[in-house]
Design a protein around this motif. Structure first.
Motif, short mmCIF file in Angstrom:
data_model
loop_
_atom_site.label_atom_id
_atom_site.label_comp_id
_atom_site.label_asym_id
_atom_site.label_seq_id
_atom_site.Cartn_x
_atom_site.Cartn_y
_atom_site.Cartn_z
N LEU A 643 8.49 77.67 12.41
CA LEU A 643 8.74 76.50 11.57
C LEU A 643 9.92 76.81 10.65
O LEU A 643 9.90 77.82 9.93
CB LEU A 643 7.50 76.15 10.74
N GLU A 644 10.92 75.95 10.67
CA GLU A 644 12.12 76.17 9.86
C GLU A 644 12.27 75.01 8.88
O GLU A 644 12.38 73.85 9.27
CB GLU A 644 13.36 76.26 10.75
N VAL A 645 12.25 75.34 7.57
CA VAL A 645 12.36 74.35 6.52
C VAL A 645 13.55 74.72 5.64
O VAL A 645 13.62 75.84 5.12
CB VAL A 645 11.07 74.28 5.66
N GLN A 646 14.46 73.79 5.45
CA GLN A 646 15.72 74.09 4.78
C GLN A 646 15.51 74.65 3.38
O GLN A 646 16.22 75.56 2.95
CB GLN A 646 16.59 72.83 4.73
N ARG A 647 14.54 74.13 2.66
CA ARG A 647 14.36 74.58 1.27
C ARG A 647 13.53 75.87 1.17
O ARG A 647 13.30 76.37 0.08
CB ARG A 647 13.71 73.47 0.45
N MET A 648 13.06 76.39 2.31
CA MET A 648 12.34 77.67 2.33
C MET A 648 12.96 78.57 3.39
O MET A 648 12.34 78.91 4.39
CB MET A 648 10.85 77.45 2.61
N VAL A 667 10.52 74.64 15.33
CA VAL A 667 10.36 73.27 14.86
C VAL A 667 11.12 73.16 13.56
O VAL A 667 10.86 73.90 12.62
CB VAL A 667 8.87 72.92 14.63
N CYS A 668 12.07 72.26 13.53
CA CYS A 668 12.96 72.09 12.39
C CYS A 668 12.53 70.85 11.62
O CYS A 668 12.28 69.80 12.21
CB CYS A 668 14.38 71.95 12.96
N THR A 669 12.39 70.95 10.30
CA THR A 669 11.93 69.81 9.51
C THR A 669 12.53 69.82 8.13
O THR A 669 12.93 70.87 7.61
CB THR A 669 10.39 69.80 9.42
N THR A 670 12.57 68.64 7.51
CA THR A 670 13.07 68.52 6.15
C THR A 670 12.01 68.89 5.12
O THR A 670 12.34 69.14 3.96
CB THR A 670 13.53 67.07 5.89
N GLY A 671 10.75 68.90 5.52
CA GLY A 671 9.69 69.25 4.59
C GLY A 671 8.33 69.12 5.25
O GLY A 671 8.21 68.57 6.35
N THR A 672 7.31 69.62 4.59
CA THR A 672 5.95 69.55 5.10
C THR A 672 5.10 68.72 4.14
O THR A 672 5.56 68.28 3.08
CB THR A 672 5.32 70.94 5.23
N HIS A 673 3.84 68.52 4.50
CA HIS A 673 2.93 67.74 3.65
C HIS A 673 2.67 68.42 2.31
O HIS A 673 2.16 67.77 1.38
CB HIS A 673 1.60 67.52 4.38
N ASP A 674 2.99 69.71 2.21
CA ASP A 674 2.78 70.44 0.96
C ASP A 674 3.98 70.36 0.02
O ASP A 674 3.97 70.98 -1.05
CB ASP A 674 2.49 71.92 1.25
N MET A 675 5.02 69.63 0.42
CA MET A 675 6.27 69.59 -0.34
C MET A 675 6.60 68.18 -0.77
O MET A 675 6.09 67.20 -0.24
CB MET A 675 7.42 70.14 0.52
N ASP A 676 7.53 68.09 -1.72
CA ASP A 676 8.13 66.81 -2.05
C ASP A 676 8.87 66.27 -0.84
O ASP A 676 9.32 67.03 0.03
CB ASP A 676 9.12 66.98 -3.20
N THR A 677 9.04 64.96 -0.79
CA THR A 677 9.91 64.37 0.21
C THR A 677 11.36 64.71 -0.12
O THR A 677 11.65 65.32 -1.16
CB THR A 677 9.74 62.85 0.23
N GLN A 696 22.15 66.84 10.10
CA GLN A 696 22.19 68.30 10.22
C GLN A 696 20.97 68.80 10.98
O GLN A 696 21.07 69.71 11.81
CB GLN A 696 22.25 68.95 8.84
N HIS A 697 19.82 68.20 10.70
CA HIS A 697 18.59 68.65 11.36
C HIS A 697 18.56 68.23 12.84
O HIS A 697 18.07 68.99 13.68
CB HIS A 697 17.37 68.11 10.61
N LEU A 698 19.05 67.05 13.13
CA LEU A 698 19.09 66.62 14.53
C LEU A 698 20.10 67.42 15.34
O LEU A 698 19.92 67.61 16.55
CB LEU A 698 19.42 65.12 14.60
N GLU A 699 21.15 67.89 14.71
CA GLU A 699 22.15 68.71 15.40
C GLU A 699 21.68 70.14 15.61
O GLU A 699 22.27 70.89 16.38
CB GLU A 699 23.46 68.72 14.62
N SER A 700 20.63 70.54 14.92
CA SER A 700 20.14 71.92 14.99
C SER A 700 19.82 72.31 16.43
O SER A 700 19.39 71.49 17.24
CB SER A 700 18.87 72.06 14.14
N PRO A 701 20.00 73.60 16.77
CA PRO A 701 19.61 74.07 18.11
C PRO A 701 18.11 74.04 18.35
O PRO A 701 17.66 74.22 19.49
CB PRO A 701 20.11 75.53 18.12
N ALA A 702 17.30 73.81 17.32
CA ALA A 702 15.85 73.85 17.44
C ALA A 702 15.36 72.90 18.53
O ALA A 702 15.85 71.79 18.68
CB ALA A 702 15.20 73.47 16.11
N MET A 703 14.35 73.34 19.28
CA MET A 703 13.77 72.50 20.32
C MET A 703 13.23 71.19 19.75
O MET A 703 13.41 70.12 20.33
CB MET A 703 12.64 73.25 21.03
N LEU A 704 12.54 71.27 18.60
CA LEU A 704 11.93 70.10 18.01
C LEU A 704 12.45 69.86 16.60
O LEU A 704 12.49 70.80 15.79
CB LEU A 704 10.40 70.25 17.95
#
Length: 769
Positions: A643-648, A667-677, A696-704
């Motif tokens: 899991l890859e989160v930009q702010r962590m 899995v690339c994401t802008t945040g999780t349920h434990d974080m601010d939007t 930026q996240h959609l361009e990431s090499p990440a599968m998801l």
């Protein structure tokens, strides 16, 4: 008849190869009784004799086991063979799953994204003297087919138009059966991928070269290749993360329901998304209060939560007056901006009981219901007894009735999502309720005098105490991880992928003795605590003032000590002479970041291969927090998505991560349920800034790339809530958090947001392919 098993695998010192399968000679599915292979040159082989006088179907799979007891299985569900008239079968197999193709063996790809009409088994003896050539090709487009062409006339003499079509077999294998009497004794070949329009792609690399052995009458020789060489670009997908309770439709009852997943699948499909990620959906009911809104405190790891049921879908109401009363209450509850958990739960339970009384007699006689109870009795009966005792009633049938309809409604939603090309990703909580079904029915698997949590981190300066009992992994391992395997097998009925909550807990858990409340007072388990002599060896004069301040005694191994995770904040540390401060700093750094790496690596390798191989769901780790150095290596080796989160960010010294540098298996994401939007993190965050971050996240090499629904909606101005904090799902630092977020627009209306939906579709198509 005779079967020769032969597989190519380069072992390390102390490793041995085994084959396990359904035949008694292979252990009958019991890995502890698997057939050991013998090393012969560059292959591992073993021949067995099978007594068979009729067609026999069996499955098998290879695994490697070291002297240290660690085992690694091939990726996928193994091979299935039907013996039909064959006197001798030679299987020249290739080990499956040592590369980045491994995830493609899992359910999202085999069932939804890259489906092929496949045979379930390889049937032998289609020729008197038979040669079977097989290739594992998991990343073949759904509209493409695999052909073989080669140097001999039987294989088309390298002419693509004369290439032979290969049949698709379960497990992404493509095979062809050839008559050895029509083949030259030695030939070369390659595989071709052909599309409906007649275009084709040859494999890259050198030709395969096969020198046939002597093949007699009624003999089959099978040679397998572990992967294709088509060079197909690795697919990347986008998706949305949203809890079921946060969904909103026009017919809801104040909370999202399983039926709403169909509407969300419609929206996802219209916007080019392929995944819907949910939070846990298991029953959390203890007393019906708002505290039960916490989805990670499940009272059953299998039972579904009654709050997600659609009442009218069960069947007609007993009276017209009751139906009108339901409709009036439903509309009122659905008008709330957030989930009023207590009101909704009480309302639904009242009408569930009325429908149970009205429909029970007919339901109890139906074959479908009886089959459901029979197939699920191992968890359904203990769950029913638990709920009856909790509610002070004698009749357990009500709970079976509710679970039957929940399962039926969720299964219908899953089937619909699949028909739209959408995969569902579930969530497995690391813990269970200390007063739940499993803790009561199988207490041997838990340390009920301890609590799981997390050390101080970016979420909480005081650490976290989740209140879950920790696992007795020794008991679980002694039972061959049956408890965890059963849990995953049940989950596989509904989900194609799953998030492994707090995967660090499979290496070590932050354990807090039940006498403490604060996470600061915890320690890692398992761990290698220090005795007093070792502490002194670091240059510290151990004294009574160190106890419960700089060090905490191990609750089991008395006389051994764990450094306190927040010891540097204590007055005792601040009062130390400078030399002892430096000594403690060195000890602390070594204990938390060096000492346990190999130890925890072994622990991870003991548990995770056993657990993830229990199902065909795609495993995705939640690997945030205080990550030991051994964890990334184990996850890479086992092909578990991170899991890859930009702010962590996981890079040392980096404050904001770069999505362009994320690994493919992630899995690339802008945040999780434990974080601010995004808006809560970045401030107001105008839509142009949101668009750039999502790009930026959609361009990431990440599968998801799976983004919270709130962040997708932030691409507009009119769908934003006034206060971004109102969109946050959970605050881990708040033990009294209410899980009550609901989307502000109905799914029916969201499907009509043509500008937003068109923008998301355009971004995903342009950046994800």
């Amino acid at each position: 008849m005779t079967i020769l098993f032969s597989v190519d695998f380069r072992t390390s010192f102390g490793q041995n190869l085994f084959v396990t399968g359904s035949l008694p000679e292979l252990g009958g599915g019991d890995m502890s009784k698997a057939l050991p292979l013998e090393y012969c040159g560059d292959r591992w082989e073993r021949e067995i004799k099978v007594n068979t006088f009729k067609d026999k179907t069996f499955n098998y799979k290879y695994f490697v086991k070291g002297d240290d007891g660690l085992t690694f299985q091939e990726v996928g569900q193994g091979r299935t063979i039907t013996l039909r008239g064959t006197r001798r079968l030679t299987l020249m197999d290739s080990w499956q799953g040592n590369d980045d193709n491994a995830p493609f063996f899992h359910s999202p790809f085999s069932n939804i994204f890259l489906p092929h009409r496949s045979s379930r088994t390889t049937v032998t003896h289609q020729c008197p003297k038979e040669v079977i050539i097989r290739v594992t090709a998991p990343n073949v487009e759904a509209d493409a087919e695999v052909f073989i062409s080669g140097s001999c006339r039987e294989l088309g003499a390298w002419t693509p138009a004369k290439a032979l079509h290969m049949k698709s077999v379960k497990g992404f294998r493509w095979e062809i059966h050839l008559d050895a009497s029509k083949l030259t004794s030695e030939f070369r070949y390659k595989f071709i991928k052909r599309f409906p329009d007649g275009t084709y792609i040859w494999e890259g690399g050198e030709d395969y070269h096969l020198q046939l052995p002597a093949i007699g009458e009624d003999e089959t020789f099978s040679i397998e290749h572990s992967s294709d060489r088509f060079g197909t670009p690795k697919p990347r997908y986008a998706g949305v993360a949203v809890p079921v309770f946060s969904l909103r439709s026009e017919n809801d009852c104040g909370v999202g329901e399983f039926a709403d997943i169909k509407l969300m699948a419609d929206w996802a499909a219209a916007t080019g998304q392929r995944f819907i990620q949910l939070l846990p959906i298991n029953d959390t009911t203890t007393d019906g209060s708002w505290r039960d809104s916490y989805p990670y405190n499940c009272i059953s790891v299998t039972a579904l939560h009654p709050i997600y049921i659609n009442i009218p879908a069960i069947g007609p109401f007993p009276t017209e007056e009751l139906e009108q009363e339901y409709e009036q209450g439903r509309a009122s509850l659905n008008g709330h901006s957030s989930l009023e958990y207590e009101l909704v739960f009480a309302f639904k339970m009242r009408f569930l009981k009325a429908l149970f009384e009205f429909h029970w007699e007919a339901t109890s006689q139906s074959g479908e219901f009886r089959n459901f109870v029979s197939d699920n009795r191992d968890w359904l009966l203990p769950y029913g007894r638990y709920c009856a005792k909790r509610d002070g009633v004698k009749n357990q049938y009500f709970y079976q009735f509710v679970q039957y309809h929940l399962s039926k409604q969720l299964s219908e939603a899953v089937e619909y999502a699949h028909s739209k090309g959408i995969a569902l990703k579930g969530d497995i909580p690391i813990g269970v309720s200390p007063i739940g079904v499993e803790a009561a029915a199988e207490p041997q698997y838990f340390h009920l005098d301890s609590q799981a949590g997390a050390p101080p981190d970016a979420f909480s300066d005081d650490g976290q105490n989740w209140g879950f009992p920790t696992y007795n992994w020794e008991a679980i391992a002694a039972d061959n991880y049956r408890w965890w395997k059963r849990r995953l097998t049940n989950m596989e009925r509904y989900f194609d992928a799953y998030r492994i909550d707090h995967i660090l807990g499979f290496f070590r858990i932050w354990e807090i003795p039940s006498c403490y409340k604060s996470g600061i007072n915890g320690h890692f388990n398992p761990a290698l605590p220090l005795d007093v002599d070792e502490i002194r060896g670091w240059g510290l004069h151990f004294r009574d003032s160190f106890k419960e301040t700089l060090f905490f005694e191990d609750p089991v191994k008395r006389g051994f000590w764990h450094p306190g995770i927040s010891a540097h904040k204590s007055d005792v540390y601040k009062s130390l002479p400078e030399g002892e401060k430096l000594a403690f700093n060195r000890l602390y750094e070594d204990f938390f970041y060096v000492r346990h790496n190999k130890f925890w690596e072994r622990i991870g390798y003991q548990k995770l291969p056993e657990i993830v191989s229990a199902s065909n769901m795609l495993p995705c780790a939640e690997d945030l927090g205080m990550i030991p150095d051994c964890v990334p290596e184990v996850l890479r080796d086992l092909k578990i998505l991170t899991l890859e989160v930009q702010r962590m960010p996981k890079e040392y010294g980096c404050s904001v991560g770069d999505p362009a540098r994320y690994p493919y298996l992630s899995v690339c994401t802008t945040g999780t349920h434990d974080m601010d939007t995004l808006r809560g993190w970045k401030g107001e965050c105008p839509k142009d800034q949101v668009r750039e971050i999502i790009r930026q996240h959609l361009e990431s090499p990440a599968m998801l790339t799976i983004l919270p629904l709130q962040d997708w909606l932030a691409l507009t101005d009119h769908l934003r809530v006034e206060v971004p904090a109102d969109e946050r799902i959970n605050d881990p630092a708040n033990p009294n958090n209410r899980w009550c977020y609901r989307m502000g627009i109905s799914l029916e209306d969201l499907k009509k947001e043509s500008h937003l939906n068109g923008e998301i579709l355009s971004m995903i198509k342009g950046l994800r392919g």
